[in-house]
Design a protein around this motif. Structure first.
Motif, PDB file in Angstrom:
ATOM      1  N   ILE A 209     -28.948  78.433  97.854  1.00 58.14           N
ATOM      2  CA  ILE A 209     -29.793  77.911  99.204  1.00 58.14           C
ATOM      3  C   ILE A 209     -28.908  77.293 100.082  1.00 58.14           C
ATOM      4  CG2 ILE A 209     -31.765  76.197  99.832  1.00 58.14           C
ATOM      5  CD1 ILE A 209     -32.801  78.818  98.190  1.00 58.14           C
ATOM      6  N   LYS A 210     -29.185  77.784 101.128  1.00 57.12           N
ATOM      7  CA  LYS A 210     -28.160  77.325 102.435  1.00 57.12           C
ATOM      8  C   LYS A 210     -29.014  76.223 103.083  1.00 57.12           C
ATOM      9  CE  LYS A 210     -26.489  78.954 106.692  1.00 57.12           C
ATOM     10  NZ  LYS A 210     -26.199  80.285 107.592  1.00 57.12           N
ATOM     11  N   SER A 211     -30.335  76.386 103.195  1.00 55.88           N
ATOM     12  CA  SER A 211     -31.164  75.492 103.791  1.00 55.88           C
ATOM     13  C   SER A 211     -32.415  75.146 103.383  1.00 55.88           C
ATOM     14  CB  SER A 211     -31.073  75.459 105.386  1.00 55.88           C
ATOM     15  OG  SER A 211     -32.214  76.108 105.911  1.00 55.88           O
ATOM     16  N   ALA A 212     -33.140  74.214 103.382  1.00 57.69           N
ATOM     17  CA  ALA A 212     -34.551  74.057 102.894  1.00 57.69           C
ATOM     18  C   ALA A 212     -35.188  72.738 103.690  1.00 57.69           C
ATOM     19  CB  ALA A 212     -34.583  73.584 101.297  1.00 57.69           C
ATOM     20  N   LYS A 213     -36.187  73.396 104.593  1.00 63.93           N
ATOM     21  CA  LYS A 213     -36.755  72.442 105.484  1.00 63.93           C
ATOM     22  C   LYS A 213     -38.330  72.220 105.171  1.00 63.93           C
ATOM     23  CE  LYS A 213     -33.211  72.767 108.806  1.00 63.93           C
ATOM     24  NZ  LYS A 213     -32.637  71.574 108.479  1.00 63.93           N
ATOM     25  N   LEU A 214     -38.881  71.146 105.428  1.00 64.79           N
ATOM     26  CA  LEU A 214     -40.223  71.161 105.667  1.00 64.79           C
ATOM     27  C   LEU A 214     -41.058  70.841 106.755  1.00 64.79           C
ATOM     28  CD1 LEU A 214     -42.972  70.061 103.207  1.00 64.79           C
ATOM     29  CD2 LEU A 214     -42.640  68.581 104.888  1.00 64.79           C
ATOM     30  N   PHE A 215     -41.845  71.510 107.379  1.00 61.65           N
ATOM     31  CA  PHE A 215     -42.362  71.125 108.667  1.00 61.65           C
ATOM     32  C   PHE A 215     -43.559  70.600 108.624  1.00 61.65           C
ATOM     33  CE2 PHE A 215     -39.339  74.419 109.132  1.00 61.65           C
ATOM     34  CZ  PHE A 215     -38.494  74.127 110.261  1.00 61.65           C
ATOM     35  N   ALA A 216     -43.920  69.487 109.028  1.00 58.96           N
ATOM     36  CA  ALA A 216     -45.297  68.762 109.039  1.00 58.96           C
ATOM     37  C   ALA A 216     -45.820  67.909 110.296  1.00 58.96           C
ATOM     38  CB  ALA A 216     -45.292  67.502 107.911  1.00 58.96           C
ATOM     39  N   ARG A 217     -47.133  67.720 110.076  1.00 58.24           N
ATOM     40  CA  ARG A 217     -47.736  67.046 111.364  1.00 58.24           C
ATOM     41  C   ARG A 217     -49.220  66.486 110.922  1.00 58.24           C
ATOM     42  NH1 ARG A 217     -49.682  71.881 115.412  1.00 58.24           N
ATOM     43  NH2 ARG A 217     -51.249  72.728 114.146  1.00 58.24           N
ATOM     44  N   VAL A 218     -49.466  65.332 111.416  1.00 61.93           N
ATOM     45  CA  VAL A 218     -51.131  64.899 111.055  1.00 61.93           C
ATOM     46  C   VAL A 218     -51.612  65.984 111.696  1.00 61.93           C
ATOM     47  CG1 VAL A 218     -52.400  63.158 111.611  1.00 61.93           C
ATOM     48  CG2 VAL A 218     -50.173  62.569 110.906  1.00 61.93           C
ATOM     49  N   GLU A 219     -52.813  66.229 110.957  1.00 66.13           N
ATOM     50  CA  GLU A 219     -53.767  67.299 111.136  1.00 66.13           C
ATOM     51  C   GLU A 219     -54.195  67.079 112.617  1.00 66.13           C
ATOM     52  OE1 GLU A 219     -57.308  70.282 109.024  1.00 66.13           O
ATOM     53  OE2 GLU A 219     -57.159  67.704 108.854  1.00 66.13           O
ATOM     54  N   GLY A 220     -54.431  68.155 113.656  1.00 65.77           N
ATOM     55  CA  GLY A 220     -54.807  67.962 114.771  1.00 65.77           C
ATOM     56  C   GLY A 220     -53.822  67.329 115.869  1.00 65.77           C
ATOM     57  N   ASN A 248     -52.169  57.788 106.578  1.00 65.60           N
ATOM     58  CA  ASN A 248     -53.462  57.903 105.911  1.00 65.60           C
ATOM     59  C   ASN A 248     -54.340  59.182 106.145  1.00 65.60           C
ATOM     60  OD1 ASN A 248     -52.665  55.841 104.003  1.00 65.60           O
ATOM     61  ND2 ASN A 248     -53.480  54.350 105.505  1.00 65.60           N
ATOM     62  N   GLN A 249     -53.773  60.147 107.219  1.00 65.60           N
ATOM     63  CA  GLN A 249     -54.536  61.212 107.561  1.00 65.60           C
ATOM     64  C   GLN A 249     -54.203  62.491 106.516  1.00 65.60           C
ATOM     65  OE1 GLN A 249     -56.350  60.696 110.559  1.00 65.60           O
ATOM     66  NE2 GLN A 249     -55.897  58.858 110.755  1.00 65.60           N
ATOM     67  N   THR A 250     -55.034  63.399 106.941  1.00 63.57           N
ATOM     68  CA  THR A 250     -54.627  64.718 106.196  1.00 63.57           C
ATOM     69  C   THR A 250     -53.525  65.342 107.183  1.00 63.57           C
ATOM     70  OG1 THR A 250     -56.688  65.214 105.389  1.00 63.57           O
ATOM     71  CG2 THR A 250     -55.197  67.177 106.043  1.00 63.57           C
ATOM     72  N   VAL A 251     -52.371  65.808 106.201  1.00 67.22           N
ATOM     73  CA  VAL A 251     -51.220  66.265 107.014  1.00 67.22           C
ATOM     74  C   VAL A 251     -51.187  67.952 106.471  1.00 67.22           C
ATOM     75  CG1 VAL A 251     -48.594  66.515 106.618  1.00 67.22           C
ATOM     76  CG2 VAL A 251     -49.773  64.225 106.436  1.00 67.22           C
ATOM     77  N   GLN A 252     -50.654  68.430 107.767  1.00 68.66           N
ATOM     78  CA  GLN A 252     -50.611  69.811 107.690  1.00 68.66           C
ATOM     79  C   GLN A 252     -48.981  70.198 107.697  1.00 68.66           C
ATOM     80  OE1 GLN A 252     -52.292  70.968 111.655  1.00 68.66           O
ATOM     81  NE2 GLN A 252     -54.042  71.896 110.498  1.00 68.66           N
ATOM     82  N   PHE A 253     -48.728  71.223 106.610  1.00 67.45           N
ATOM     83  CA  PHE A 253     -47.261  71.529 106.365  1.00 67.45           C
ATOM     84  C   PHE A 253     -47.073  72.908 106.097  1.00 67.45           C
ATOM     85  CE2 PHE A 253     -48.350  70.240 102.153  1.00 67.45           C
ATOM     86  CZ  PHE A 253     -47.433  71.277 101.217  1.00 67.45           C
ATOM     87  N   PHE A 254     -45.892  73.367 106.165  1.00 67.97           N
ATOM     88  CA  PHE A 254     -45.127  74.415 105.620  1.00 67.97           C
ATOM     89  C   PHE A 254     -43.724  74.549 105.438  1.00 67.97           C
ATOM     90  CE2 PHE A 254     -44.863  74.994 110.217  1.00 67.97           C
ATOM     91  CZ  PHE A 254     -43.668  75.600 110.384  1.00 67.97           C
ATOM     92  N   VAL A 255     -43.219  75.291 104.471  1.00 66.60           N
ATOM     93  CA  VAL A 255     -41.891  75.203 104.236  1.00 66.60           C
ATOM     94  C   VAL A 255     -41.076  76.322 104.496  1.00 66.60           C
ATOM     95  CG1 VAL A 255     -40.181  74.605 102.200  1.00 66.60           C
ATOM     96  CG2 VAL A 255     -42.589  73.698 102.074  1.00 66.60           C
ATOM     97  N   LEU A 274     -50.276  74.357 104.640  1.00 70.15           N
ATOM     98  CA  LEU A 274     -50.928  73.869 103.498  1.00 70.15           C
ATOM     99  C   LEU A 274     -51.453  72.381 103.881  1.00 70.15           C
ATOM    100  CD1 LEU A 274     -48.664  75.932 102.327  1.00 70.15           C
ATOM    101  CD2 LEU A 274     -49.078  74.720  99.962  1.00 70.15           C
ATOM    102  N   LEU A 275     -52.329  71.794 103.289  1.00 67.29           N
ATOM    103  CA  LEU A 275     -52.940  70.533 103.542  1.00 67.29           C
ATOM    104  C   LEU A 275     -52.479  69.440 102.472  1.00 67.29           C
ATOM    105  CD1 LEU A 275     -56.503  71.699 104.828  1.00 67.29           C
ATOM    106  CD2 LEU A 275     -54.442  71.270 106.210  1.00 67.29           C
TER     107      LEU A 275
END
Length: 285
Positions: A209-220, A248-255, A274-275
């Motif tokens: 694996i060269k790089s592994a990243k997660l992209f996340a934001r608080v929903e909305g 403490n909010q729902t987080v949306q993310f993808f990898v 994903l939530l």
């Protein structure tokens, strides 16, 4: 040739003339040596004879011409040696010239340039050797990274190009499959109020694996923030989101993960994330 007794007596009474005859003999001898050196292309010898002749007969045109011819001969030999990558040999030729004719125009600059080329060549050779080692260790991505920044001297260009091709072929063979990313078995996408949220993942590839990243934001909310995954043992990876981030909010993310062949594996996407939710505590909200 030996002198007659009369000549010796005559010279003894006129020492100035004695010196002249002796010098004439030396000059003749030097001329002969110079002619031989010129014929055989022995430029260092020719340079020495021409210099000695110049001291003896400052006005002699032959001495100046020979000196120039010898200097050009040495400079040409140095240039040929550089093309063959024999920098030391080239420097030896030019330093021999500098010893006898230190203020020869352009000589110092020429020596400096070859010294710099020699250093660059040594550095490039060291990098090449390391990259060849990576090939033997089946770590082509590491060898390719070394070659990327390398600006090889002309004589090494073909060797670098060949090695780059071999490493690329080796990487294609070792790294044929795209990487995969998934949640760890039984992972629950939830966190306790005010606590660190952890997303456990399994990331695998046939080579690395060269790089592994997660992209996340608080929903909305607006943009996704990019975070590096931390690598545990083997195929275990994880992302950690602080309470300050998830609020403490729902987080949306993808990898998104990629391998050394720049093939990509994804879990979720910006459009279909994903939530990650706050754990509900029964009866108390």
């Amino acid at each position: 040739s030996s002198m007659t007794r009369e000549e010796q007596t005559a010279l003894a009474s006129n020492p100035d003339k004695a010196q002249t005859i002796e010098e004439a003999r030396r000059a003749l001898n030097l001329l002969k040596l110079a002619q031989t050196a010129e014929r055989t292309g022995a430029w260092t010898d020719l340079l020495q004879q021409a210099t000695a002749l110049r001291e003896l007969m400052p006005k002699a045109d032959a001495a100046a011409e020979w000196r120039e011819k010898a200097a050009k001969g040495l400079e040409a030999e140095a240039a040929t040696a550089v093309q063959a990558g024999s920098y030391q040999q080239a420097l030896d030729r030019l330093r021999a010239l500098a010893k006898v004719w230190p203020d020869r125009p352009g000589l110092e600059a020429r020596i400096d340039r070859i010294t710099a080329d020699q250093e660059a060549d040594q550095k490039a050779t060291a990098v090449l050797t390391q990259a060849e080692q990576s090939e033997r260790q089946q770590r082509p991505e590491s060898g390719l990274a070394m070659l990327q920044a390398l600006r090889p001297p002309p004589r090494l260009e073909a060797r670098v190009a060949e090695l780059r091709q071999r490493l690329q072929a080796q990487l294609r063979q070792l790294d044929a499959q795209a990487p995969k990313v998934d949640l760890q078995k039984g992972a629950k996408l939830e966190f306790d109020k005010g606590k660190l949220a952890r997303v456990p993942l399994v990331v695998s590839d046939d080579h690395g694996i060269k790089s592994a990243k997660l992209f996340a934001r608080v929903e909305g909310s607006g943009k996704y923030a990019e975070m590096n995954l931390t690598h545990g043992a083997g195929t275990e990876y994880a992302a950690e989101l602080t309470a300050a981030f998830h609020q403490n909010q729902t987080v949306q993310f993808f990898v998104v993960v990629s391998d050394y062949s720049d093939q990509v594996g994804v879990l979720g996407s910006a459009d279909k994330p994903l939530l990650l939710k706050r754990k509900k505590v029964l009866g108390i909200f």
